[in-house]
Design an enzyme around this catalytic site. Structure first.
Site, PDB file in Angstrom:
ATOM      1  N   ASP A  30      27.770  19.130  22.529  1.00 18.46           N
ATOM      2  CA  ASP A  30      29.093  19.281  23.151  1.00 18.46           C
ATOM      3  C   ASP A  30      30.006  18.208  22.596  1.00 18.46           C
ATOM      4  O   ASP A  30      29.537  17.160  22.140  1.00 18.46           O
ATOM      5  CB  ASP A  30      28.962  19.135  24.677  1.00 18.46           C
ATOM      6  CG  ASP A  30      30.121  19.773  25.415  1.00 18.46           C
ATOM      7  OD1 ASP A  30      29.945  20.874  25.965  1.00 18.46           O
ATOM      8  OD2 ASP A  30      31.219  19.166  25.441  1.00 18.46           O
ATOM      9  N   PHE A 256      29.164  45.969  43.931  1.00 19.74           N
ATOM     10  CA  PHE A 256      30.575  45.734  43.593  1.00 19.74           C
ATOM     11  C   PHE A 256      31.528  46.646  44.358  1.00 19.74           C
ATOM     12  O   PHE A 256      32.541  47.088  43.844  1.00 19.74           O
ATOM     13  CB  PHE A 256      30.791  45.803  42.072  1.00 19.74           C
ATOM     14  CG  PHE A 256      30.481  44.476  41.450  1.00 19.74           C
ATOM     15  CD1 PHE A 256      29.172  44.029  41.387  1.00 19.74           C
ATOM     16  CD2 PHE A 256      31.485  43.646  40.983  1.00 19.74           C
ATOM     17  CE1 PHE A 256      28.866  42.775  40.882  1.00 19.74           C
ATOM     18  CE2 PHE A 256      31.197  42.388  40.472  1.00 19.74           C
ATOM     19  CZ  PHE A 256      29.884  41.959  40.429  1.00 19.74           C
ATOM     20  N   CYS A 267      35.731  34.574  34.483  1.00 22.01           N
ATOM     21  CA  CYS A 267      35.415  35.696  33.596  1.00 22.01           C
ATOM     22  C   CYS A 267      36.283  36.926  33.818  1.00 22.01           C
ATOM     23  O   CYS A 267      37.059  37.304  32.938  1.00 22.01           O
ATOM     24  CB  CYS A 267      33.951  36.071  33.751  1.00 22.01           C
ATOM     25  SG  CYS A 267      32.867  34.669  33.565  1.00 22.01           S
ATOM     26  N   ARG A 334      38.091  28.147  39.447  1.00 20.91           N
ATOM     27  CA  ARG A 334      38.999  28.842  38.549  1.00 20.91           C
ATOM     28  C   ARG A 334      39.404  30.208  39.125  1.00 20.91           C
ATOM     29  O   ARG A 334      38.549  30.987  39.525  1.00 20.91           O
ATOM     30  CB  ARG A 334      38.367  29.011  37.161  1.00 20.91           C
ATOM     31  CG  ARG A 334      38.409  27.708  36.378  1.00 20.91           C
ATOM     32  CD  ARG A 334      37.710  27.802  35.072  1.00 20.91           C
ATOM     33  NE  ARG A 334      36.258  27.796  35.215  1.00 20.91           N
ATOM     34  CZ  ARG A 334      35.405  27.869  34.202  1.00 20.91           C
ATOM     35  NH1 ARG A 334      35.877  27.973  32.976  1.00 20.91           N
ATOM     36  NH2 ARG A 334      34.104  27.841  34.416  1.00 20.91           N
TER      37      ARG A 334
HETATM   38  C1  UGA Z   1      30.827  38.024  36.103  1.00 21.02           C
HETATM   39  C2  UGA Z   1      29.838  39.150  35.834  1.00 21.02           C
HETATM   40  O1  UGA Z   1      29.276  39.612  37.074  1.00 21.02           O
HETATM   41  C3  UGA Z   1      28.727  38.704  34.895  1.00 21.02           C
HETATM   42  O2  UGA Z   1      27.902  39.817  34.582  1.00 21.02           O
HETATM   43  C4  UGA Z   1      29.361  38.165  33.606  1.00 21.02           C
HETATM   44  O3  UGA Z   1      28.383  37.672  32.724  1.00 21.02           O
HETATM   45  C5  UGA Z   1      30.293  37.035  33.937  1.00 21.02           C
HETATM   46  O4  UGA Z   1      31.307  37.525  34.839  1.00 21.02           O
HETATM   47  C6  UGA Z   1      30.910  36.565  32.651  1.00 21.02           C
HETATM   48  O5  UGA Z   1      31.622  37.338  32.010  1.00 21.02           O
HETATM   49  O6  UGA Z   1      30.600  35.451  32.233  1.00 21.02           O
HETATM   50  P1  UGA Z   1      30.896  35.919  37.749  1.00 21.02           P
HETATM   51  O7  UGA Z   1      32.320  35.742  37.327  1.00 21.02           O
HETATM   52  O8  UGA Z   1      30.021  34.741  37.814  1.00 21.02           O
HETATM   53  O9  UGA Z   1      30.148  36.984  36.796  1.00 21.02           O
HETATM   54  O10 UGA Z   1      30.947  36.492  39.227  1.00 21.02           O
HETATM   55  P2  UGA Z   1      30.631  37.827  40.018  1.00 21.02           P
HETATM   56  O11 UGA Z   1      29.501  37.576  40.932  1.00 21.02           O
HETATM   57  O12 UGA Z   1      30.539  39.006  39.151  1.00 21.02           O
HETATM   58  O13 UGA Z   1      31.948  37.931  40.905  1.00 21.02           O
HETATM   59  C7  UGA Z   1      33.232  37.945  40.306  1.00 21.02           C
HETATM   60  C8  UGA Z   1      34.307  38.030  41.359  1.00 21.02           C
HETATM   61  O14 UGA Z   1      34.336  39.316  41.940  1.00 21.02           O
HETATM   62  C9  UGA Z   1      34.128  37.041  42.512  1.00 21.02           C
HETATM   63  O15 UGA Z   1      35.399  36.492  42.792  1.00 21.02           O
HETATM   64  C10 UGA Z   1      33.663  37.899  43.665  1.00 21.02           C
HETATM   65  O16 UGA Z   1      34.056  37.398  44.903  1.00 21.02           O
HETATM   66  C11 UGA Z   1      34.364  39.215  43.352  1.00 21.02           C
HETATM   67  N1  UGA Z   1      33.684  40.406  43.907  1.00 21.02           N
HETATM   68  C12 UGA Z   1      32.463  40.770  43.451  1.00 21.02           C
HETATM   69  C13 UGA Z   1      34.315  41.180  44.863  1.00 21.02           C
HETATM   70  O17 UGA Z   1      35.450  40.874  45.288  1.00 21.02           O
HETATM   71  N2  UGA Z   1      33.693  42.298  45.353  1.00 21.02           N
HETATM   72  C14 UGA Z   1      32.475  42.675  44.922  1.00 21.02           C
HETATM   73  O18 UGA Z   1      31.967  43.713  45.395  1.00 21.02           O
HETATM   74  C15 UGA Z   1      31.829  41.896  43.954  1.00 21.02           C
END
Ligand code: UGA
Length: 454
Positions: A30, A256, A267, A334
């Protein structure tokens, strides 16, 4: 295998520690010396469950080492060089690839200094791109930086969720490998053979599109259920039951479909914007994505609209905001909904106090000084007339709601932005509860008939 991982954010750090756990000889690199020193001591500078143990294990076995970019020589490079640097949004929505370009320059600089260290292409390091880059980027990087040095490029997108990234690494539902070089693809494939997941081997640009397609589709699913939730509020239906009812159809699936304040994090927001921007660049209006983004931006303001309806003016109203990370089990703030909401509440005169069990320190650094930030929910709700749940931390679900009721003042209005609380119990304790899409009486303000409670 000898592996170098450049970029020790949550993706790179998990990759490095997990590959070391699998027995590979890993060098994590890093530009941030402080970060490198912490990793060397076996400390992880952010909260990611299970990662501390894995890093300590690798460091103590001597199989996981760390170095600052400037201290790495060509001989230190592994057979695979993973790139896991950030690709944040630019104001236009385009992905900012400056860190990726800098990584390519660093690598080619080292290769130039290698002075014939490698014989044929088989000995040269292969670049494995973990960073999320727009479709078409890999081929461009290959031509611009790598082809002249005989270095192959593999797109190997990550599907790790923050908060369960270690688990996701070892239990992938698929592995995607995109390359124009069969040998390079095979070298990367060997890393993942033991995981028992389907492996999709394809061309670079297709692999890149798989990553964007997956994130854009999941974001679309979230915005879709949020649209349904907003309709549920208007007609008097319960979106939680609707989600269950539609999710039982295997073509839709149950995941989801949690309605709430929408998606945040490092992301989805940036990847959806980047795909939208890429569409523009290719002169293609990706209408659906536009709507996904617009719905998500509005969704995080629902508590503001609800508070205005409840109190009329927010001037002087003490409001407790619970949850500052973008989702539970992470201290990542973020694009967290609370960070957009709080300044608007302040602007309308509310007196805001906020709590988060992990993200309080980070949030304090970016929130206006007027906000009292604590890691204790009970402290935040003291004297509050309204409570907004932005992140469904287990700590918040399990609060002693009798205590909370005793701490708060009338009307004890609760906006459950994640439909995570027990509505019946809260109402029995005298809270005025409102969730997202759980059927609320719609007032004359909206100019539509009051809906029946579901
Ligand atoms: C997401 C993807 O799920 C991963 O597969 C991917 O690798 C990652 O982005 C990435 O591109 O690096 P992440 O951002 O850690 O992962 O979080 P998630 O658990 O997917 O949730 C994302 C957002 O969606 C959160 O703010 C969560 O609160 C929201 N969410 C999720 C909802 O509002 N409703 C849902 O049903 C599910």
């Amino acid at each position: 295998m000898r592996v170098t991982v450049l970029g020790l954010g949550y993706v790179g750090a998990v990759a490095a520690a997990a590959l070391a756990h699998d027995g590979h000889d890993v060098l994590g690199v890093d530009i941030d010396r402080g970060k490198v020193e912490r990793f060397r001591r076996g400390e992880v500078p952010f909260h990611e469950p299970g990662l501390d143990e894995l890093v300590r294990e690798g460091v103590s076995r001597g199989i996981l080492r760390f170095a600052e970019t400037g201290d790495v020589g060509p001989g230190d490079l592994g057979e695979l060089v993973f790139v896991a640097v950030g690709t944040p949004s630019q104001p236009s929505g385009a992905a900012d690839l400056s860190q990726v370009e800098a990584a390519m320059e660093w690598l080619t600089g080292l290769v130039q200094g290698a002075n014939g260290m490698w014989g044929d292409a088989g000995d040269r390091p292969v670049v494995v791109m973990k960073s999320t880059v727009p479709p078409g980027t890999g081929r461009r990087l290959q031509e611009r930086y790598l082809a002249a040095h005989g270095i192959a490029y593999v797109s190997n997108p990550e599907f790790l969720r923050e908060g369960s990234a270690v688990h996701d690494w070892f239990h992938p539902d698929r592995v995607v490998i995109g390359s124009e070089s069969e040998e390079a693809a095979a070298r990367v494939r060997a890393l993942y053979e033991g995981y028992g997941a389907p492996i999709v081997v394809t061309h670079t640009t297709t692999a890149e599109m798989i990553k964007y397609g997956a994130n854009a589709f999941l974001a679309t699913k979230i915005s879709f259920i949020n649209e349904l939730a907003n309709m549920c509020d208007r007609v008097g239906a319960d979106v939680e039951v609707v989600a269950r009812g539609i999710g039982l159809d295997p073509r839709i699936g149950p995941d989801f479909l949690r309605a709430g304040l929408g998606y945040g994090g490092s992301c989805f927001p940036k990847d959806v914007r980047a795909l939208d921007h890429l569409a523009l660049v290719y002169d293609y209006p990706f209408e659906l994505l536009r709507a996904v983004i617009a719905v998500n931006s509005r969704q995080r303001l629902l508590p503001l609209f609800a508070l205005r309806r409840e109190f009329g003016s927010l001037a002087g109203v003490p409001v407790a905001v619970l949850g500052l990370s973008f989702k539970p089990n992470t201290d990542d703030i973020r694009e967290a909904p609370a960070l957009d909401l709080i300044p608007l509440l302040l602007q309308e005169g509310a007196e805001v106090r906020a709590a988060d069990p992990r993200a309080a320190v980070r949030a304090r650094a970016v929130l206006p000084g007027a906000v009292r930030v604590t890691d204790s929910a009970l402290e935040a709700v003291q004297g509050a007339r309204a409570l907004v749940l932005c992140t469904e931390w287990e700590e918040f679900r399990r609060l002693d709601w009798e205590d909370v009721a005793a701490c708060m003042d009338e009307p004890r209005f609760v906006f459950d932005g994640r439909n995570a609380l027990d509505r019946e119990r809260l109402e029995a304790l005298g809270f005025r509860y409102q969730g997202v899409g759980r059927g609320r009486p719609v007032g004359a303000r909206l100019g539509v008939p009051a809906a029946a409670k579901p």
